[in-house]
Design a protein around this motif. Structure first.
Motif, mmCIF file in Angstrom:
data_model
loop_
_atom_site.group_PDB
_atom_site.id
_atom_site.type_symbol
_atom_site.label_atom_id
_atom_site.label_comp_id
_atom_site.label_asym_id
_atom_site.label_seq_id
_atom_site.Cartn_x
_atom_site.Cartn_y
_atom_site.Cartn_z
ATOM 1 N N LEU A 195 59.998 -13.995 26.363
ATOM 2 C CA LEU A 195 60.624 -13.866 27.321
ATOM 3 C C LEU A 195 62.419 -12.820 27.522
ATOM 4 O O LEU A 195 62.972 -13.607 27.871
ATOM 5 C CB LEU A 195 60.184 -14.324 28.628
ATOM 6 N N GLU A 248 64.627 -11.309 28.459
ATOM 7 C CA GLU A 248 65.403 -10.532 29.342
ATOM 8 C C GLU A 248 65.624 -11.570 30.480
ATOM 9 O O GLU A 248 66.443 -11.709 31.336
ATOM 10 C CB GLU A 248 64.091 -9.093 30.425
ATOM 11 N N VAL A 249 64.585 -12.504 30.352
ATOM 12 C CA VAL A 249 65.000 -13.751 31.309
ATOM 13 C C VAL A 249 66.355 -14.888 30.849
ATOM 14 O O VAL A 249 65.722 -15.404 29.587
ATOM 15 C CB VAL A 249 63.744 -14.581 31.052
ATOM 16 N N LEU A 274 69.051 -19.169 35.050
ATOM 17 C CA LEU A 274 67.350 -19.535 36.287
ATOM 18 C C LEU A 274 67.574 -20.444 36.613
ATOM 19 O O LEU A 274 66.962 -20.817 38.207
ATOM 20 C CB LEU A 274 66.067 -18.727 35.783
ATOM 21 N N ARG A 313 70.355 -21.886 39.020
ATOM 22 C CA ARG A 313 70.477 -21.747 39.639
ATOM 23 C C ARG A 313 68.831 -21.666 41.203
ATOM 24 O O ARG A 313 69.378 -22.193 41.977
ATOM 25 C CB ARG A 313 69.361 -20.069 40.071
ATOM 26 N N HIS A 328 71.876 -4.805 54.851
ATOM 27 C CA HIS A 328 71.336 -4.081 53.607
ATOM 28 C C HIS A 328 72.375 -3.985 52.435
ATOM 29 O O HIS A 328 72.625 -2.730 52.718
ATOM 30 C CB HIS A 328 70.449 -2.807 53.995
ATOM 31 N N THR A 348 68.424 0.771 42.400
ATOM 32 C CA THR A 348 66.835 1.357 42.549
ATOM 33 C C THR A 348 66.591 0.890 44.461
ATOM 34 O O THR A 348 65.498 1.712 45.043
ATOM 35 C CB THR A 348 66.059 0.320 41.995
ATOM 36 N N GLY A 349 67.301 1.475 45.125
ATOM 37 C CA GLY A 349 67.276 1.015 46.513
ATOM 38 C C GLY A 349 67.972 0.129 47.577
ATOM 39 O O GLY A 349 69.285 0.320 47.777
ATOM 40 N N SER A 350 67.779 -1.161 48.458
ATOM 41 C CA SER A 350 67.845 -2.234 48.629
ATOM 42 C C SER A 350 68.218 -3.047 49.235
ATOM 43 O O SER A 350 66.414 -3.684 48.454
ATOM 44 C CB SER A 350 68.251 -1.777 50.529
ATOM 45 N N ARG A 390 73.739 -1.297 54.420
ATOM 46 C CA ARG A 390 73.761 -0.625 55.405
ATOM 47 C C ARG A 390 73.137 -1.550 56.594
ATOM 48 O O ARG A 390 72.989 -2.918 57.054
ATOM 49 C CB ARG A 390 72.778 0.622 55.173
ATOM 50 N N VAL A 413 70.925 -2.391 60.093
ATOM 51 C CA VAL A 413 69.524 -1.851 60.553
ATOM 52 C C VAL A 413 70.063 -3.663 61.697
ATOM 53 O O VAL A 413 69.995 -4.902 61.549
ATOM 54 C CB VAL A 413 68.410 -2.635 59.395
ATOM 55 N N GLY A 417 64.569 -2.783 63.710
ATOM 56 C CA GLY A 417 64.310 -2.804 62.525
ATOM 57 C C GLY A 417 64.991 -1.551 62.838
ATOM 58 O O GLY A 417 64.309 0.573 61.614
ATOM 59 N N ILE A 419 67.611 1.855 61.806
ATOM 60 C CA ILE A 419 68.393 1.880 60.274
ATOM 61 C C ILE A 419 69.824 2.775 61.903
ATOM 62 O O ILE A 419 69.776 3.549 61.783
ATOM 63 C CB ILE A 419 68.133 3.131 59.310
ATOM 64 N N PHE A 429 59.051 -26.400 34.799
ATOM 65 C CA PHE A 429 60.121 -24.835 34.851
ATOM 66 C C PHE A 429 59.292 -24.182 33.188
ATOM 67 O O PHE A 429 58.766 -23.246 33.319
ATOM 68 C CB PHE A 429 61.284 -24.436 34.783
ATOM 69 N N GLU A 465 63.067 -12.050 39.424
ATOM 70 C CA GLU A 465 63.343 -13.000 38.755
ATOM 71 C C GLU A 465 64.059 -13.975 40.062
ATOM 72 O O GLU A 465 63.395 -15.388 40.259
ATOM 73 C CB GLU A 465 65.271 -13.405 38.245
ATOM 74 N N GLN A 482 63.036 -17.463 40.751
ATOM 75 C CA GLN A 482 63.641 -18.844 41.572
ATOM 76 C C GLN A 482 63.104 -19.181 43.014
ATOM 77 O O GLN A 482 63.053 -20.908 43.616
ATOM 78 C CB GLN A 482 65.216 -18.313 42.089
ATOM 79 N N ARG A 502 58.230 -1.657 53.588
ATOM 80 C CA ARG A 502 58.879 -1.427 54.728
ATOM 81 C C ARG A 502 60.369 -0.666 54.947
ATOM 82 O O ARG A 502 61.062 -0.003 55.481
ATOM 83 C CB ARG A 502 59.084 -3.102 55.722
ATOM 84 N N ARG A 503 61.259 -1.238 53.710
ATOM 85 C CA ARG A 503 62.342 -0.616 53.608
ATOM 86 C C ARG A 503 62.528 -0.091 52.793
ATOM 87 O O ARG A 503 63.442 1.600 53.271
ATOM 88 C CB ARG A 503 63.005 -1.663 52.559
ATOM 89 N N LEU A 507 61.812 2.660 55.818
ATOM 90 C CA LEU A 507 63.003 2.828 56.480
ATOM 91 C C LEU A 507 64.152 3.626 55.872
ATOM 92 O O LEU A 507 65.038 3.911 56.606
ATOM 93 C CB LEU A 507 63.850 1.527 56.592
ATOM 94 N N GLU A 552 63.623 6.186 51.101
ATOM 95 C CA GLU A 552 63.814 6.101 49.401
ATOM 96 C C GLU A 552 62.184 6.012 48.835
ATOM 97 O O GLU A 552 61.760 5.147 49.276
ATOM 98 C CB GLU A 552 65.270 4.854 49.101
#
Lengths: 269, 180
Positions: free
Chosen positions: A60, A62-63, A68, A71, A142, A147-149, A165, A167, A207, A209, B20, B42, B46, B86-87, B90, B93
């Motif tokens: 893997l 990417e890991v 990890l 952390r 948030h 790709t989002g939040s 942002r 909420v 919730g 916003i 791990f 990831e 964790q 939910r996000r 909200l 997106e």
């Protein structure tokens, strides 16, 4: 519309062992006979063989396993705030949770009937005046990502310049604003940011916003935001700073809910 | 490998590295399939091992460690899926459906994930174990510490609900696998 065939979600033949069985094989948890059977199957099945091959971090790329694990060790020793422990307990599978929640719910109903629901409205001049009590307004922050939040917790590290942002959860209707207190004790309007508006009327609810995103400035350090919910139409901009370590003093009836922004310089979290 | 009892959790910190290395890839790959995002996977990994270290789920050595990890990972990822929905609502997106490692049927994975975000929590767990992990009813019953009958009932309810949710446009075959 194509019919979804969920049976095709796993590659392999119908007779393949489950992912759990394959993972148990890797962990030496299968009984000897089943382990032999599973191993023999995987030796002749491309899909299962691939599953076993990908069960090592070396496969893997990417890991970064070392990072990890580091952390995990670091975060595991950090004290959890009370709401995190409560959330972990609530989402933990277990039959006793339902019973306890039912008892807590019943107790809350009794308390509501006896005491009634009133927003905490302490004197604005007290040291903890108007600070959010249990069930009061709550500010969620948030972080906007590509790709989002992603919701951040009070005190989590943020990078200067990041866009966030807000909420809010409100137990009652009122006018809302968010003020910030810099390390110097200076008070500033974090939200709303439009020049004409100083507060925003909202109804009770969770919730909600707040429109618009806010960009953090480039000065590192800890700052405290205060969600301010006032019961009337008077804008809460009459709040006054009482220094960096005290909540601002606002007009009577306003409820404040703090949130710590921890802006750090360097590699992001 | 069986886990020590909760009272010996202090010793877990010394075993964490081996735990791990043995189970981490499986946790990560499952999370990636469920969350479709490397960063989220990831983060999930964790969180799962932090909970293992803290013993938050009260593991008492009564099941295999893999079983325990499957439960924690599923619960965490399912909550994330529901929170993410939910996000997404909200902020209006659309999440990028970045697929996990070579799924068999990408659009069906996305559809199942959307259903999981709305389905009853218990039924969603069963659906994950059956459809994502390819478990038998016996295996699911062991993971969830319930009877096989309960698993069958939950799966049947999920089917009924999903077919109604999809407006009868698609038939979702029952998966009645027995032990291979």
């Amino acid at each position: 519309m194509k019919e979804p065939l969920f049976e095709h979600l796993r590659k392999g033949r119908a007779g393949c062992p489950s992912d759990l069985a394959l993972d148990r094989l890797i962990a030496n948890e299968l009984p000897a006979e089943q382990a032999t059977r599973t191993r023999e199957h995987a030796a002749t099945c491309a899909a299962c063989g691939e599953h076993l091959r990908l069960s090592r971090f070396e496969a893997l790329p990417e890991v970064n396993a070392a990072v990890l694990l580091s952390r995990i060790r670091t975060r595991a020793v950090q004290p959890r705030v009370r709401w995190q422990r409560l959330r972990e307990w609530l989402y933990r599978p277990g039959s006793e949770r339902g019973t306890v929640l039912a008892l807590v719910g019943a107790a809350c109903v009794v308390a509501l009937l006896v005491v009634g629901v009133r927003p905490p409205a302490g004197p604005p001049n007290g040291p903890q005046a108007g600070i959010r009590a249990k069930g009061g307004p709550l500010l969620h922050v948030h972080r906007l990502t590509k790709t989002g939040s992603q919701e951040v917790e009070s005190g989590d590290p943020l990078a200067p310049g990041e866009r966030i942002r807000f909420v809010v959860d409100l137990p009652q209707k009122g006018v809302v604003s968010i003020l910030g207190i810099e390390q110097s004790g200076a008070l500033y309007a974090a939200w709303p940011t439009e020049k004409r508006a100083t507060a925003y009327p909202l109804t009770a609810g969770r919730g909600q916003i707040l429109p618009g995103a806010v960009a953090l400035d480039d000065s590192p350090g800890r700052e405290t935001l205060y969600l301010i919910l006032c019961p009337d139409r008077d804008p809460p901009h009459r709040c006054q700073s009482r220094g960096a370590k005290e909540p601002p003093r606002c007009q009577e009836g306003c409820i404040l809910s703090p949130f710590v922004l921890n802006k750090i310089v360097g590699p992001g979290p | 490998m069986r886990m020590k009892r909760k009272s010996e959790s202090a010793a877990l910190s010394g075993e964490l590295g081996q735990l791990f290395l043995t189970h981490g890839p499986a946790v990560y790959r499952r999370a990636l399939r469920l969350l479709c995002n490397h960063q989220d996977a990831e983060e999930a990994t964790q969180e799962v091992f932090i909970r293992v270290l803290r013993g938050a789920d009260g593991f008492a050595g009564q099941s295999q460690i893999s079983t325990w990890l499957y439960r924690i990972t599923t619960n965490y990822c399912l909550n994330q899926i529901r929170d993410r929905r939910r996000r997404r609502e909200l902020f209006a997106e659309h999440a990028v459906d970045a697929h996990g490692p070579d799924p068999a049927s990408p659009s069906d994975v996305a559809l199942l994930r959307r259903l999981l975000a709305e389905a009853d929590e218990e039924q969603a767990r069963v659906a994950i174990y059956i459809y994502m992990d390819g478990m038998t009813h016996e295996e699911v019953a062991e993971v969830l510490s319930v009877s096989r009958r309960t698993v069958g009932n939950q799966l049947a309810r999920f089917h009924s609900w999903a077919e109604r949710r999809l407006g009868g446009q698609a038939a979702i075959p029952h998966s009645g696998r027995s032990e291979p």
